[in-house]
Scaffold this motif. Structure first.
Motif, short mmCIF file in Angstrom:
data_model
loop_
_atom_site.label_atom_id
_atom_site.label_comp_id
_atom_site.label_asym_id
_atom_site.label_seq_id
_atom_site.Cartn_x
_atom_site.Cartn_y
_atom_site.Cartn_z
N GLY A 155 93.27 102.04 64.74
CA GLY A 155 92.37 100.80 65.36
C GLY A 155 90.98 100.74 65.01
O GLY A 155 90.52 102.14 64.47
N SER A 156 90.65 100.31 65.07
CA SER A 156 88.66 99.30 64.60
C SER A 156 88.38 99.39 65.22
O SER A 156 87.12 100.12 65.31
N LYS A 163 104.20 104.08 60.41
CA LYS A 163 103.41 103.27 60.79
C LYS A 163 104.02 102.28 60.57
O LYS A 163 103.96 101.60 59.81
N THR A 196 99.41 99.50 64.81
CA THR A 196 98.18 99.49 64.25
C THR A 196 97.94 98.01 63.37
O THR A 196 98.57 97.78 62.52
N GLY A 197 97.04 97.67 64.08
CA GLY A 197 96.81 96.08 63.40
C GLY A 197 96.84 95.29 65.17
O GLY A 197 97.85 94.89 65.84
N GLY A 198 95.40 95.21 65.46
CA GLY A 198 95.63 94.15 66.03
C GLY A 198 95.56 95.18 67.97
O GLY A 198 95.49 94.14 68.72
N ILE A 199 95.43 96.08 67.98
CA ILE A 199 95.03 97.47 69.02
C ILE A 199 93.56 96.80 69.59
O ILE A 199 92.99 97.77 68.75
N VAL A 238 90.67 104.20 62.31
CA VAL A 238 90.56 103.26 61.46
C VAL A 238 89.37 102.65 60.69
O VAL A 238 88.51 101.56 61.26
N PHE A 298 102.90 98.25 60.93
CA PHE A 298 101.59 97.55 60.26
C PHE A 298 101.90 96.34 60.03
O PHE A 298 103.42 95.70 59.34
N ARG A 324 88.60 100.75 51.15
CA ARG A 324 88.99 99.53 51.21
C ARG A 324 86.94 99.15 50.48
O ARG A 324 87.01 97.97 50.89
C1 3PG Z 1 93.66 97.92 59.15
O1 3PG Z 1 93.77 98.84 58.13
O2 3PG Z 1 92.89 97.22 59.51
C2 3PG Z 1 94.15 98.67 60.41
O3 3PG Z 1 95.31 98.27 61.07
C3 3PG Z 1 93.01 97.86 61.93
O4 3PG Z 1 93.86 96.92 62.44
P1 3PG Z 1 92.49 96.91 63.77
O5 3PG Z 1 91.36 96.29 63.10
O6 3PG Z 1 93.05 95.17 64.14
O7 3PG Z 1 92.11 97.71 64.82
#
Ligand code: 3PG
Length: 210
Positions: free
Chosen positions: A182-183, A132, A160-163, A19, A134, A48
């Protein structure tokens, strides 16, 4: 790889979909090349930042080995703009019928974001079975995905999110998880300092998760 991969093909290509948040179009091509060098070619650039669409366009044009998608699709207009910029798939933080319809009309495979059973059912009603999950960690993590294996046995997820590397394996070991997002592969400080080698190294580590 088909010119327009399906959502499942996008998820199956590697264990992780990065991400990517980009503020500067000059960073887009070097980051995409760095990720591809590490074995990751499905790239989600989030809508974004003001530079996002130009970044998608640059990657689509100059990095043919990558398959660039647009993240944070929240409206039909987002989907149309992403497709026009050259995105080959879309990812949304939630799901609406309008977003699904616009992606279908634009020829964009969509990974719709869901966090509840009702949202899964709404996405399924419109034909989506590759979703996804999320925000994964905040919404219930691997335990929630395990609970969904019963009633939603035909649905596959990209949590996705916190991984990151510390918990990705736990998710990837679940039968209903195809990949994670993940980012962590593109840290803001590595982008700011142009440390593309680090991004290649993070991508290679992520690639080796499976
Ligand atoms: C997002 O859309 O911001 C993603 O879920 C990324 O999340 P993360 O930064 O926790 O990987």
């Amino acid at each position: 790889m088909a010119l327009k991969p399906s959502a499942l093909e996008v998820m199956q290509d590697a264990p992780v979909i990065p991400v990517i948040v980009l503020d500067d179009v000059a960073h887009a091509v070097p980051i995409a090349r760095a990720l591809v060098a590490g074995g990751i070619r499905m790239l989600e650039v989030t809508l974004r930042t003001p530079a996002a669409l130009a970044c998608i366009e640059a990657i689509a044009k100059d990095v043919p080995e990558a398959v660039v998608g647009a993240g944070t699709i929240r409206s039909a207009a987002d989907a149309q703009a992403a497709a026009l910029a050259g995105a080959r798939f879309g990812v949304s933080p939630g799901y609406t019928h309008a977003v699904g319809k616009a992606c279908a009309e634009s020829g964009l495979a969509l990974l719709p974001g869901v966090a509840t059973g009702s949202e899964i059912m709404a996405a399924q009603e419109d034909g989506y079975t590759s979703l996804k999950f999320f925000p994964a960690m905040q919404a219930g993590g691997a335990r929630l995905l395990k609970a969904w294996q019963g009633p939603f046995a035909d649905v596959k997820f990209c949590p996705t999110g916190g991984i990151d590397m510390s918990n990705a394996r736990e998710f990837l070991s679940l039968s209903n998880v195809v990949c994670v997002g993940g980012s962590w592969l593109t840290p803001a400080e590595a982008i700011a300092s142009g440390d593309w080698k680090r991004i290649t190294q993070l991508a290679a580590e992520a690639r080796a998760l499976r």
